[in-house]
Design a protein around this motif. Structure first.
Motif, short mmCIF file in Angstrom:
data_model
loop_
_atom_site.label_atom_id
_atom_site.label_comp_id
_atom_site.label_asym_id
_atom_site.label_seq_id
_atom_site.Cartn_x
_atom_site.Cartn_y
_atom_site.Cartn_z
N ALA A 150 11.90 55.18 45.00
CA ALA A 150 12.61 56.17 44.20
C ALA A 150 11.90 57.52 44.24
CB ALA A 150 12.74 55.68 42.75
N VAL A 151 10.58 57.50 44.14
CA VAL A 151 9.82 58.77 44.17
C VAL A 151 9.96 59.44 45.53
CG1 VAL A 151 7.51 59.75 44.07
CG2 VAL A 151 8.21 58.08 42.36
N VAL A 190 13.36 61.03 45.73
CA VAL A 190 13.44 62.26 44.93
C VAL A 190 12.71 63.41 45.64
CG1 VAL A 190 12.72 63.34 42.77
CG2 VAL A 190 13.71 61.04 42.76
N ARG A 225 14.87 64.70 48.51
CA ARG A 225 15.95 65.55 48.03
C ARG A 225 15.44 66.92 47.59
NH1 ARG A 225 20.72 63.02 46.48
NH2 ARG A 225 21.40 65.17 46.10
N ALA A 226 14.30 66.92 46.89
CA ALA A 226 13.73 68.19 46.44
C ALA A 226 13.31 69.06 47.62
CB ALA A 226 12.54 67.93 45.52
#
Length: 416
Positions: A38-39, A42, A45-46
């Motif tokens: 998940a990290v 993220v 995406r960032a």
């Protein structure tokens, strides 16, 4: 039914308080895997959003943190799983796990900083907007920062492993002395590279040459030990950095102008036309749009009596420093000089030699007249015997009267 009964029995055993740590440890591993994924998702995406928004520093930060953060999550998750295992089995693991966790976190932090510095270098060297920064400065600062991060990481690791920093520093002082003697050439190259970064006699992309050694080419990379040049025949040339502290280095890339310095000779027969030729050539140079005549020195003068010519020279500078364009301008100037010489009815001289012959020798004949083209006597072709007979005939006395026959008997009467 038997399978269902076995599953029920296994679940009942897991429900036992003594075996519950297995479920906890397995659950922690699964949670760690999910959190890590998940990290990373993220952060990806960032990073993409920062890229689209042209926020390069944020993009560099997210890219550099992606792998180290995932490593830290796994270190923490496995540490918790190890703690649960330790509580359930009473096996002494925490001492080793704690040390591994501390070392791993320090390594991940150093890895993050090194990756971030690398991305910052790329951003400065190839920015999306604006001019790129000086490669030599960017690479030098990047290398210094990476060395500082690695040294700090090593010292923190030594402290984490229980080593005394004072002892490490003392050992470093004594060991550094020994290493200095053993690797003096390596250290000389290291400090030579440091001097290049500080004094900046040349940078990446410059054309450099040395009048002291056969070194000439374009700088491609300045390392801590070697500087790589690319010669004009496209061969790599690796020069130890210590060499640049002992030789003179010329940097033609930083020249402001290129010089034209040519000598032109005309014939001695055209001496009266020299003043007009020099004046017209100087006017041509002053009016030439590609020559720098306002700031730089301009000289066009008659300056020498050569063996076969009267010489004048042209001394001026071009506005460009480009090698190819310079030769185009120089060719144009020299062709115009030839045209000016020919327009004045003169000619460019070439090496010649003149042979002076004195007046021909004259001989006097018996009548007292002089002949300049007297024929040489013909060479006699008689045999030796014939020459003796002819000599005897020439020495015989001349008879004054007819031979009466008595003179032949008297040997003295025929002599005079």
């Amino acid at each position: 039914m038997d399978l269902i009964n076995q599953i029920k029995g296994w679940l009942a055993d897991l429900a036992d308080k003594d075996q519950l740590w297995i479920v906890h440890a397995f659950g922690l591993v699964v949670v760690t895997l999910v959190v890590a994924m998940a990290v990373v998702f993220v952060l990806r995406r960032a990073e993409r959003r920062a890229d689209r928004a042209n926020a390069m520093w944020a993009k560099s930060l997210f890219w550099a943190a992606r792998s180290p953060v995932r490593g830290v999550i796994w270190l923490v998750g496995l540490s918790w799983a190890s703690y649960v295992t330790h509580r359930g089995t009473e096996v002494e693991l925490m001492g080793v796990v704690t040390t591994v966790r501390q070392v791993g976190i320090v390594i991940m932090a150093a890895w993050f900083l090194v990756r971030f510095i690398r991305m910052a270098e790329l951003e400065f060297l190839s920015p999306r907007e604006g001019e790129p920064r000086d490669p030599t400065t960017v690479l030098a600062i990047g290398k210094l920062l990476r060395v500082a991060v690695l040294i700090t990481a090593v010292l923190v690791l030594a402290q984490s492993l229980g080593y005394s920093m004072s002892g490490v520093l003392a050992f470093g002082g004594v060991g550094g002395l020994a290493v200095g003697f053993a690797a003096k050439d390596l250290l000389a190259n290291f400090f030579g590279g440091l001097m290049i970064y500080m004094d900046r006699p040349f940078a990446v992309g410059d054309w450099v040459r040395s009048p002291d050694q056969n070194i000439e080419g374009t700088v491609e990379n300045i390392g801590w030990r070697l500087t790589r040049l690319r010669t004009f025949d496209r061969r790599p040339l690796y020069v130890p950095n210590a060499t640049f502290t002992q030789i003179s280095v010329e940097n033609p890339s930083r020249m402001e102008n290129r010089r034209i310095f040519e000598t032109v000779g005309i014939r001695y027969d055209d001496a009266g036309k020299m003043a007009g030729i020099v004046a017209d050539v100087k006017k041509m140079v002053l009016d030439h749009p590609d020559l720098e005549t306002e700031v730089r020195t301009l000289i066009v003068n008659f300056n020498g009596f050569a063996a076969s010519s009267l010489d004048f020279f042209v001394y001026t500078f071009t506005k460009t420093v480009d090698w190819v364009e310079f030769h185009e301008i120089k060719q144009d100037v020299m062709l115009k000089v030839i045209e000016i010489v020919e327009n004045h009815g003169a000619q460019c001289a070439f090496p010649t030699s003149t042979l002076h012959i004195p007046e021909p020798v004259t001989l006097a004949d018996p009548q007292g007249s002089r002949s300049e083209n007297r024929e040489e006597p013909k060479q006699s072709r008689d045999t030796p015997r014939q020459r003796e007979d002819n000599s005897a005939k020439e020495s015989r006395p001349i008879q004054s009267g007819p031979d009466n026959g008595n003179n032949g008997n008297n040997g003295n009467s025929g002599e005079s």
